[in-house]
Scaffold this motif. Sequence first.
Motif, PDB file in Angstrom:
ATOM      1  N   ASP A 342       0.703  -1.172  -0.031  1.00 18.55           N
ATOM      2  CA  ASP A 342       0.169   0.059   0.025  1.00 18.55           C
ATOM      3  C   ASP A 342       0.933   1.249   0.050  1.00 18.55           C
ATOM      4  OD1 ASP A 342      -2.061   1.781   0.222  1.00 18.55           O
ATOM      5  OD2 ASP A 342      -2.444   1.290   2.145  1.00 18.55           O
ATOM      6  N   VAL A 343       1.051   1.986  -1.162  1.00 17.16           N
ATOM      7  CA  VAL A 343       1.971   3.016  -1.183  1.00 17.16           C
ATOM      8  C   VAL A 343       0.722   4.334  -1.158  1.00 17.16           C
ATOM      9  CG1 VAL A 343       3.308   4.372  -2.667  1.00 17.16           C
ATOM     10  CG2 VAL A 343       3.295   1.775  -2.936  1.00 17.16           C
ATOM     11  N   VAL A 344       1.648   5.040   0.181  1.00 15.32           N
ATOM     12  CA  VAL A 344       0.503   6.088   0.290  1.00 15.32           C
ATOM     13  C   VAL A 344       1.413   7.408  -0.172  1.00 15.32           C
ATOM     14  CG1 VAL A 344      -0.525   7.388   2.267  1.00 15.32           C
ATOM     15  CG2 VAL A 344      -0.357   5.215   2.459  1.00 15.32           C
ATOM     16  N   HIS A 345       0.794   7.907  -1.164  1.00 19.03           N
ATOM     17  CA  HIS A 345       1.784   9.130  -1.825  1.00 19.03           C
ATOM     18  C   HIS A 345       1.247  10.314  -1.099  1.00 19.03           C
ATOM     19  CE1 HIS A 345       2.429  11.112  -5.766  1.00 19.03           C
ATOM     20  NE2 HIS A 345       2.917  11.762  -4.859  1.00 19.03           N
ATOM     21  N   ILE A 346       2.068  11.107  -0.480  1.00 20.49           N
ATOM     22  CA  ILE A 346       1.859  12.353   0.049  1.00 20.49           C
ATOM     23  C   ILE A 346       2.605  13.482  -0.856  1.00 20.49           C
ATOM     24  CG2 ILE A 346       2.165  14.097   1.950  1.00 20.49           C
ATOM     25  CD1 ILE A 346       2.022  11.186   3.562  1.00 20.49           C
ATOM     26  N   GLY A 347       1.943  14.442  -1.119  1.00 22.71           N
ATOM     27  CA  GLY A 347       2.656  15.577  -2.041  1.00 22.71           C
ATOM     28  C   GLY A 347       1.749  16.368  -3.222  1.00 22.71           C
ATOM     29  N   GLU A 348       2.553  15.770  -4.412  1.00 26.00           N
ATOM     30  CA  GLU A 348       1.937  16.420  -5.875  1.00 26.00           C
ATOM     31  C   GLU A 348       2.021  15.266  -6.875  1.00 26.00           C
ATOM     32  OE1 GLU A 348       3.107  20.960  -5.945  1.00 26.00           O
ATOM     33  OE2 GLU A 348       4.804  19.697  -5.599  1.00 26.00           O
ATOM     34  N   THR A 349       1.324  15.421  -7.953  1.00 25.40           N
ATOM     35  CA  THR A 349       1.577  14.471  -9.029  1.00 25.40           C
ATOM     36  C   THR A 349       2.845  14.749  -9.643  1.00 25.40           C
ATOM     37  OG1 THR A 349      -0.621  15.046  -9.705  1.00 25.40           O
ATOM     38  CG2 THR A 349       0.705  13.972 -11.066  1.00 25.40           C
ATOM     39  N   THR A 350       3.492  13.313  -9.766  1.00 22.02           N
ATOM     40  CA  THR A 350       4.967  13.261 -10.273  1.00 22.02           C
ATOM     41  C   THR A 350       5.009  13.680 -11.711  1.00 22.02           C
ATOM     42  OG1 THR A 350       4.506  10.860 -10.858  1.00 22.02           O
ATOM     43  CG2 THR A 350       5.434  11.398  -8.359  1.00 22.02           C
ATOM     44  N   ARG A 351       6.378  13.620 -12.029  1.00 18.88           N
ATOM     45  CA  ARG A 351       6.664  14.203 -13.376  1.00 18.88           C
ATOM     46  C   ARG A 351       5.965  13.185 -14.658  1.00 18.88           C
ATOM     47  NH1 ARG A 351       9.797  17.935 -15.230  1.00 18.88           N
ATOM     48  NH2 ARG A 351      10.761  18.086 -13.021  1.00 18.88           N
ATOM     49  N   GLY A 352       5.862  11.992 -14.505  1.00 19.34           N
ATOM     50  CA  GLY A 352       5.421  11.260 -15.311  1.00 19.34           C
ATOM     51  C   GLY A 352       6.446  10.699 -16.574  1.00 19.34           C
TER      52      GLY A 352
END
Length: 479
Positions: A342-352
């Motif tokens: 379970d990856v809980v991503h905190i912050g903003e959308t990554t670069r892609g």
Amino acid sequence: MKKNMFLFLGLSLLSISCNNDDDFVSNDIVAQNFMWRAMNLWYFWQGEVDDLADNRFSTDQAYNSFLEQAPDPEDFYFNVLLFDDDRFSFLNEDYRELVNNLSGVSKSNGLEFGLVRFSESDDLFGYVQYIVPNSDASTKDISRGEIFTRVDGQQLNINNYRDLLFGDNDSYTLGMADINGTTITDNDKEVSLTKIENQVEDPILVAETLEVNGVKIAYLMYNRFLSSFNEQLNEAFAKFVADGATELVLDMRYNPGGSVNTSRLLASMVYSTNTDELYIRQRWNDKVQEQLSTEQLEDYFASTTGSTPINSLNLSKVYVIATNSSASASELVMNGLAPYVDVVHIGETTRGKNEFSITLVDNSDNSFVYSSQSEDDINPQNSWGLQPLVGRNENADGFFDYTNGLAPDIVLAEDLTDLGVLGSPNEPLLARAIQEITGVTSKKDFTVQMAAKPFTSSRLQTTMKDNMYLDKPLNINFK
């Protein structure tokens, strides 16, 4: 023609046997000839670029005429050979500089910063993200969160920032500024910095175990995937395990990428050393893909770094801090772990950025892949090095389509008025992760007054940029 090779993609060993096709090419287009042939073989979108088609030229004369139409090699690479949707392939006029940067070696003053555009003009300001230890900047009166607007007395703007900050000048003086709410005002403070040759950055900026409300939380601020620091990374996890950490906050907010294999090792340190579980699978262009077996295309979690057993926290959940400055190998870790953790991503959308690259040079055996052991075979008349995208990674579930970035579960931008101290429980993004883990936090308000929205950063202006390079052995038999 048949090419037999044992290939280490990236910074590695390669041997190949084939004919030399350069005899009919004039000296004026040596670089263009190398670029076309290398991209025709390796480029991921070779089949989608008409000018790279195998049957594009019926005669040597037609081929020569085509190359001569673009006398500037850089223009030829970017405007003729690249696929329209390719945002990340790049090159360097000196392959040595390219290779050094891929190893984490560069000419730097140790100041890492983002650049932001003022909304009402073309003027820019910079903000300090962190200072590299043992660098010139580490000896000066400058720290994370400070603002600068001027370089050598000139106001930074969209037209001059490259020359002033990333040009041939070894030294420059920053004019600092104050920030109050959303207002930035110049002050009298100046900081002079000097770039140092062969500056090496340890990508592990902070590695410590925090105890909050009885919970032991490992915190890793990791800023680049460098294979030369794999053992240090493993030692950091050994300390986490010894400390009894049961949670992990993996901070990759400024990490633009690097080694695919290092991403696999880090994922194993987070999740598992079970070598029967698939981490990622590669997809190449049709020419390369058809030569590779399933075994060659798949990478599994690792039990060793190659020399020592991996220290793993064996987690089922991980908290990842990532922003738009997080790219390639950072995103790869998140995507590769997703089927298992379970990856809980905190912050903003990554670069892609989900494609990987290899380093290509004009070598005498026409393999094009750089080898540190075969530098004497590189054409002395052509020092260009290419770093094109040559493949795409997908996770164990087959997911790879994140060209628009990986969206956060918890949206929180960095606040230029309160960047905080990296590794401190009060630093806003870490504090938000701690709140998610423990239910409590020492920071009561996560309101952002002035979001950090850099359009570029010091890390993206290096030769390495946000490159993700593949460094694994493959047996390839080209017919």
